[in-house]
Design a protein around this motif. Structure first.
Motif, PDB file in Angstrom:
ATOM      1  N   SER A 179       0.835  -1.207   0.000  1.00 42.28           N
ATOM      2  CA  SER A 179       0.000   0.000   0.000  1.00 42.28           C
ATOM      3  C   SER A 179       0.866   1.253   0.000  1.00 42.28           C
ATOM      4  N   TRP A 180       2.004   1.210   0.693  1.00 40.67           N
ATOM      5  CA  TRP A 180       2.874   2.382   0.717  1.00 40.67           C
ATOM      6  C   TRP A 180       3.504   2.623  -0.658  1.00 40.67           C
ATOM      7  N   ASN A 181       3.958   1.571  -1.327  1.00 39.24           N
ATOM      8  CA  ASN A 181       4.526   1.753  -2.671  1.00 39.24           C
ATOM      9  C   ASN A 181       3.510   2.432  -3.591  1.00 39.24           C
ATOM     10  N   ALA A 182       2.250   2.008  -3.486  1.00 39.45           N
ATOM     11  CA  ALA A 182       1.212   2.590  -4.346  1.00 39.45           C
ATOM     12  C   ALA A 182       0.950   4.045  -3.961  1.00 39.45           C
ATOM     13  N   LEU A 183       0.844   4.313  -2.666  1.00 43.14           N
ATOM     14  CA  LEU A 183       0.553   5.684  -2.224  1.00 43.14           C
ATOM     15  C   LEU A 183       1.718   6.619  -2.553  1.00 43.14           C
ATOM     16  N   ALA A 184       2.935   6.140  -2.350  1.00 44.92           N
ATOM     17  CA  ALA A 184       4.103   6.984  -2.652  1.00 44.92           C
ATOM     18  C   ALA A 184       4.151   7.318  -4.141  1.00 44.92           C
ATOM     19  N   ALA A 185       3.844   6.345  -4.984  1.00 46.99           N
ATOM     20  CA  ALA A 185       3.885   6.591  -6.435  1.00 46.99           C
ATOM     21  C   ALA A 185       2.831   7.624  -6.837  1.00 46.99           C
ATOM     22  N   THR A 186       1.628   7.486  -6.290  1.00 53.25           N
ATOM     23  CA  THR A 186       0.561   8.447  -6.613  1.00 53.25           C
ATOM     24  C   THR A 186       0.929   9.843  -6.110  1.00 53.25           C
ATOM     25  N   THR A 187       1.481   9.887  -4.909  1.00 54.61           N
ATOM     26  CA  THR A 187       1.834  11.186  -4.329  1.00 54.61           C
ATOM     27  C   THR A 187       2.935  11.843  -5.156  1.00 54.61           C
ATOM     28  N   LEU A 188       3.901  11.041  -5.566  1.00 58.82           N
ATOM     29  CA  LEU A 188       4.993  11.605  -6.377  1.00 58.82           C
ATOM     30  C   LEU A 188       4.445  12.194  -7.684  1.00 58.82           C
ATOM     31  N   GLN A 189       3.506  11.488  -8.304  1.00 62.17           N
ATOM     32  CA  GLN A 189       2.922  12.021  -9.554  1.00 62.17           C
ATOM     33  C   GLN A 189       2.310  13.400  -9.305  1.00 62.17           C
ATOM     34  N   THR A 190       1.654  13.548  -8.164  1.00 62.65           N
ATOM     35  CA  THR A 190       1.030  14.834  -7.833  1.00 62.65           C
ATOM     36  C   THR A 190       2.092  15.897  -7.592  1.00 62.65           C
ATOM     37  N   VAL A 191       3.147  15.531  -6.864  1.00 61.98           N
ATOM     38  CA  VAL A 191       4.239  16.479  -6.608  1.00 61.98           C
ATOM     39  C   VAL A 191       4.862  16.913  -7.932  1.00 61.98           C
ATOM     40  N   ARG A 192       4.983  15.987  -8.865  1.00 62.58           N
ATOM     41  CA  ARG A 192       5.651  16.284 -10.143  1.00 62.58           C
ATOM     42  C   ARG A 192       4.880  17.289 -10.999  1.00 62.58           C
ATOM     43  N   ILE A 193       3.583  17.469 -10.742  1.00 62.61           N
ATOM     44  CA  ILE A 193       2.820  18.447 -11.529  1.00 62.61           C
ATOM     45  C   ILE A 193       3.409  19.848 -11.316  1.00 62.61           C
ATOM     46  N   SER A 194       3.744  20.171 -10.073  1.00 63.27           N
ATOM     47  CA  SER A 194       4.275  21.514  -9.790  1.00 63.27           C
ATOM     48  C   SER A 194       5.795  21.534  -9.640  1.00 63.27           C
ATOM     49  N   ASN A 195       6.386  20.377  -9.409  1.00 60.63           N
ATOM     50  CA  ASN A 195       7.845  20.301  -9.172  1.00 60.63           C
ATOM     51  C   ASN A 195       8.437  19.198 -10.042  1.00 60.63           C
ATOM     52  N   PRO A 196       8.564  19.466 -11.360  1.00 58.67           N
ATOM     53  CA  PRO A 196       8.990  18.374 -12.236  1.00 58.67           C
ATOM     54  C   PRO A 196      10.380  17.835 -11.930  1.00 58.67           C
ATOM     55  N   GLN A 197      11.245  18.662 -11.337  1.00 61.09           N
ATOM     56  CA  GLN A 197      12.638  18.240 -11.137  1.00 61.09           C
ATOM     57  C   GLN A 197      13.034  18.060  -9.677  1.00 61.09           C
TER      58      GLN A 197
END
Ligand code: BGC
Length: 369
Positions: free
Chosen positions: A203-221
Motif C-alpha cells: 500500500s505504501w509503494n502505491a501511495l508513494a507513487a501516486t503522491t509523487l505524480q502529484t508532486v511532479r505536476i508543480s515540481n517536475p525536477q
C-alpha cells in the motif's frame, strides 16, 4: 509529552537481506508483498538516479534534524519552537543540512479539498526560507500522521474518514508542493517519515507513487526522498519500489543497537532498561551491518540513500553516546552516505537550549575531523 508509539522495528536475518539484494539485482520478485521477509518482495526499480541526485547528496554535508519542533500536534507542545538562533548556531557549528519534520495532518481541513491552515503554511514557509537563506540544504517532510499508520491519535489530534485518509495525504502534498515549487533546489521533499503499521509495503509503494505524480505536476525536477516501511529500517529496503523517476533518493533510519539508543525512552511502551553502554564488537557490527546493507541497496538500484535519523537517547551515558555517534558517522562517511543526526535540542540533542550552547563531545563526534 509524546504519545506512545509502537516502534516495532523489523530485523531481517542476514540471509534474507542477501536474498532480497539478489532478487533486486536480477530484477526478480513480483508485485505482491508487504513483508520484508517474504520470498517475493516488490523489486526495487533499476532506472537509477540522475546526476542532480548524486551531486546533491555529495553536497549535503553533515545534517541535523530540527526534531520535536514542528512535528508535535502544535509547534511548541514538546518544549521547542524553531528559532533563528538555532538555525544560525547549526550553520556556525558546521551542519549543512537540516531535516525539518512537520506534522501537516493536524493543520488541514478533514474534508476535500483538505485546505492547509494558511497561518501554519506561512509559518513553515518562513522557517524553510530562513534555513535556505542561511545556505542549508533542507529536507522538508511529513511526520507523525498517526492515523495513516493506524496508530492511536495524539492528544489534540482529530481523525478523518477512512475514505478521505489517503486522498487527503495526496491533497496535502499537492498543496505543499505548489507552495514550495519555486524554492531553491537545495530544498528536498521527503514524502513520509517511517511508514509502518497500516501502511504495508504494497500500500505504501502505491501511495508513494501516486503522491509523487502529484508532486511532479508543480515540481517536475525537485529531489524527493522515499523511505521503506518498517519505520524506514534497512531490512525493508528490498520491498521499496522506487517509482520510475530519476530525481529520487531513498532514505532510512538507523537506531541499532536499539537497546542502547532507546534505553529509557519514555515514548515507547516497553523501553529497554537504562544502563547499556556502547560499543562492544557486537554492537559495532550491528552499526556497520545496517549501513553496509543500505550501501549495497544503493549500489544495486543506482539511487543514493540518505540516513535521515540516527542518535542515542540522553538516558545513555555520554561517553557511550559519543562512541556510538562517532561509529555511525564514520561508517556512513566511509560509504559516502549523507546523514542527519536525530536531533538538535531535545532528548537526543546535540545542542543544549537552556545553556544556549552545543554539547562539545557530541558535536565533536559528529563534526570534528
Ligand atoms: C520520531 C521521534 C523519536 C525518534 C527516535 C523519530 O522518527 O519521530 O519521535 O524520538 O524517531 O525514536
Amino acid at each position: 509529552m509524546k504519545s506512545l508509539v509502537t516502534r516495532l522495528r523489523a530485523f531481517a536475518t542476514a540471509a534474507s537481506l542477501v536474498a532480497l539484494l539478489a532478487l533486486s539485482a536480477c530484477g526478480g520478485g513480483s508485485d505482491s508483498p508487504a513483508d520484508p521477509t517474504s520470498a517475493n518482495p516488490a523489486p526495487p526499480a533499476t532506472t537509477g538516479a540522475s546526476a542532480l541526485a548524486w551531486q546533491t547528496v555529495g553536497r549535503m554535508g553533515p545534517g541535523v534534524n530540527f526534531g520535536n519542533m514542528m512535528e508535535p500536534p502544535q509547534e511548541g507542545d514538546w518544549g521547542l519552537k524553531v528559532e533563528q538562533s538555532y538555525i544560525t548556531a547549526a550553520w556556525q557549528a558546521g551542519f549543512r543540512t537540516i531535516r525539518l519534520p512537520v506534522r501537516w495532518s493536524n493543520h488541514a481541513e478533514p474534508a476535500f479539498p483538505y485546505t492547509i491552515d494558511p497561518v501554519f503554511m506561512a509559518r513553515v514557509e518562513s522557517v524553510v526560507d530562513a534555513m535556505l537563506a542561511q545556505g542549508f540544504h533542507v529536507v522538508l517532510n511529513m511526520h507523525h500522521h498517526r492515523q495513516l499508520d493506524g496508530d492511536p491519535l495524539d492528544p489534540g489530534e482529530f481523525a478523518v474518514s477512512e475514505s478521505d485518509l489517503e486522498p487527503r495525504f495526496v491533497g496535502l502534498w499537492s498543496q505543499i508542493a505548489r507552495r514550495f515549487a519555486l524554492k531553491s533546489e537545495r530544498l528536498l521533499f521527503e514524502l513520509y517519515n517511517e511508514p509502518h503499521g497500516r501502511l504495508t509495503a504494497q500500500s505504501w509503494n502505491a501511495l508513494a507513487a501516486t503522491t509523487l505524480q502529484t508532486v511532479r505536476i508543480s515540481n517536475p525536477q525537485r529531489l524527493v526522498l522515499i523511505s521503506p516501511v518498517s519505520y524506514g529500517n534497512t531490512s525493508a529496503l528490498g520491498t521499496l519500489a522506487m517509482p520510475n523517476d530519476r530525481n529520487l533518493l531513498a532514505t532510512f533510519h538507523h537506531y541499532e543497537p536499539f537497546t542502547f539508543t532507546h534505553q529509557g525512552a519514555t515514548w515507547i511502551p516497553t523501553p529497554p532498561p537504562v544502563g547499556t553502554p556502547c560499543c562492544n564488537a557486537e554492537q559495532l557490527s550491528q552499526i556497520e551491518s545496517a549501513i553496509t546493507h543500505a550501501k549495497a541497496w544503493s549500489d544495486v538500484t543506482g539511487y543514493p540513500i540518505f540516513m535521515g535519523e540516527f542518535g542515542a537517547n540522553s538516558m545513555a551515558d555520554m561517553a557511550s553516546r559519543v562512541a556510538y555517534t562517532r561509529a555511525v558517522r564514520t561508517a556512513a562517511n566511509a560509504r559516502q552516505i549523507a546523514w542527519a543526526y536525530w536531533e538538535f535540542a531535545a532528548v537526543f540533542g546535540v545542542y543544549d537550549p537552556v545553556a544556549g550552547q552545543f554539547r562539545p563531545e557530541l558535536t565533536a563526534a559528529l563534526l570534528a575531523p
